[in-house]
Structure formats: C-alpha cells, structure tokens
Design a protein around this motif. Structure first.
Motif, PDB file in Angstrom:
ATOM      1  N   LEU A   3      -9.283  -8.195  -0.119  1.00 61.06           N
ATOM      2  CA  LEU A   3      -9.400  -7.609  -1.689  1.00 61.06           C
ATOM      3  C   LEU A   3      -9.063  -9.046  -2.248  1.00 61.06           C
ATOM      4  O   LEU A   3      -8.342  -9.942  -2.046  1.00 61.06           O
ATOM      5  N   ALA A   9      -9.552  -1.704  -7.135  1.00 60.77           N
ATOM      6  CA  ALA A   9      -8.591  -1.280  -5.809  1.00 60.77           C
ATOM      7  C   ALA A   9      -8.933   0.115  -5.376  1.00 60.77           C
ATOM      8  O   ALA A   9      -9.414   1.040  -6.034  1.00 60.77           O
ATOM      9  N   TYR A 108      -5.477  -2.159   2.454  1.00 61.46           N
ATOM     10  CA  TYR A 108      -4.812  -3.268   1.660  1.00 61.46           C
ATOM     11  C   TYR A 108      -4.195  -4.322   2.191  1.00 61.46           C
ATOM     12  O   TYR A 108      -3.740  -5.255   1.565  1.00 61.46           O
ATOM     13  N   PHE A 125       0.727  -5.505  -5.511  1.00 64.31           N
ATOM     14  CA  PHE A 125      -0.489  -5.450  -6.036  1.00 64.31           C
ATOM     15  C   PHE A 125      -0.145  -4.894  -7.636  1.00 64.31           C
ATOM     16  O   PHE A 125       0.271  -3.946  -7.672  1.00 64.31           O
TER      17      PHE A 125
END
Length: 210
Positions: A3, A9, A108, A125
């Motif tokens: 990411l 997201a 993630y 995040f």
C-alpha cells in the motif's frame, strides 16, 4: 506491491467491539486513525489504547475516527477494554477490529515476520475522507506510539489540504507554513494576501489559519 500514499484504503467488513462494520461506510466523511497492536492483555498496547481513548476530544475536533486492530477475538477485546479503562483512567468507546484469521492485518501488511508470524506490529494509517491513505508509520512491538506526533501530522495534513501549503520540519499548528514552489509569486499574491517572507525564491513562509 504494498500500500502506498494516495492509494484507496482497502475496504473490508469485519466484527468489532462496536458490532460489524463496513469500513468505507463507517469511515464516510471522516478522517481515520487506523492502528494495529500486537495483542490484548499486553502492557504497551494497554497504554496505547488508553491514550487513544483519553484523546477522544482531540480526535473529535479534527473529525477523526480511531479504529484499532489486533489478531484477537471480539470477546478478548471486550474483556481487555475493562483493564484499559481501569488502569488508564479512561472510557474506551472507539471500535477495535477482531482479526483472528489475520485477513485484514495481511491486507494492510501489518504482519512483519521478522517481528512475529502471527501478531501485528504497531502500524499507523491516516486515511482521509476520500478513503485515501495519506500517512503510514510503523513502530516495533517494544515501542509505543507518539500520540503528539499522530495529532501533529493530522493537523499538518488538514492544513495542507485546506490552504494548499506545505509544512516545514517540526511544524505545529499556528506556526508558519511554506508556499509550494509550484505557486508563482503572482498566484501567491492572490492566494496569500497576507504576504510572505522569502528566505530563498523557493522558500517562502506565510501565516494561515484563524
């Protein structure tokens, strides 16, 4: 590929201590402080959860929703929250994601095998109201997060978005900001009528805010 900043997201549906949520629906219109911790009933994590709860008013002022995660179950989270509230003198109300199958932690990239094969590291995040990832930080298991810094970077991101500026090293709310080099002096006169101080042609400082 992991990411990256500017990525949307990834969405997910999951059980939390506040019931099942669809992440994007739950987050809609808000900033999100999404953070993982290694395990319930552990000392550093207890202080971090307590500090997040203590800062509820600060997050509210910034339109930020905290969302915790570990690879424990909802039942384990709920029992542990009692310990957090008792030892940290607070009342924890934000949701904590239950991720015993590690699906979201892996989505993630919160599992770092060099630290643990099963527990999440201390990932952060910061996600904006458009679901874009705006900041990523990763702390080792033995070191608790700096919540002053978390609030600072949220302030910096929100200030940058609102005024079209950049924030210098160690910037805190109320300090001068930088007019980006992409903005010409003529454009800056319209955008920043309060004026600026030019240390170099590419380094122009100005004041913004109420």
């Amino acid at each position: 590929m992991g990411l990256r900043l500017g990525d949307i997201a990834p969405n997910f549906e999951v059980d939390t201590t506040n019931g099942k949520i669809n992440f994007h629906d739950w987050a809609k219109g808000s900033w999100v402080f999404f953070f993982s911790h290694p395990a319930d009933y552990t000392p550093v994590c207890t202080t971090e959860m307590g500090r997040t709860a203590q800062l509820n008013g600060e997050f509210d002022k910034r339109n930020v929703k905290p969302l915790g995660l570990s690879t424990d179950t909802v039942e384990e989270h709920l029992g542990w929250i009692n310990d957090v509230n008792e030892t940290q003198n607070t009342t924890l109300t934000f949701p904590i994601v239950a991720d015993p199958d590690k699906k979201i932690a892996e989505l993630y990239e919160m599992i770092h095998p060099g630290e643990s094969e099963t527990a999440a590291v201390r990932s952060v995040f910061i996600i904006d109201p458009n679901h874009k990832i705006r900041l990523v930080m990763t702390y080792p298991m033995s070191v608790g997060r700096n919540f002053d810094e978390i609030l600072r970077v949220i302030d910096a991101l929100q200030t940058s978005d609102k005024y079209g500026v950049a924030c210098p090293a160690d910037w805190t709310k109320g300090n001068q900001v930088i007019i980006p080099p992409s903005v010409t002096d003529e454009q800056a006169k319209e955008k920043f009528p309060q004026g600026w101080k030019a240390l170099k042609p590419y380094l122009r400082l100005t004041d913004v805010g109420e």
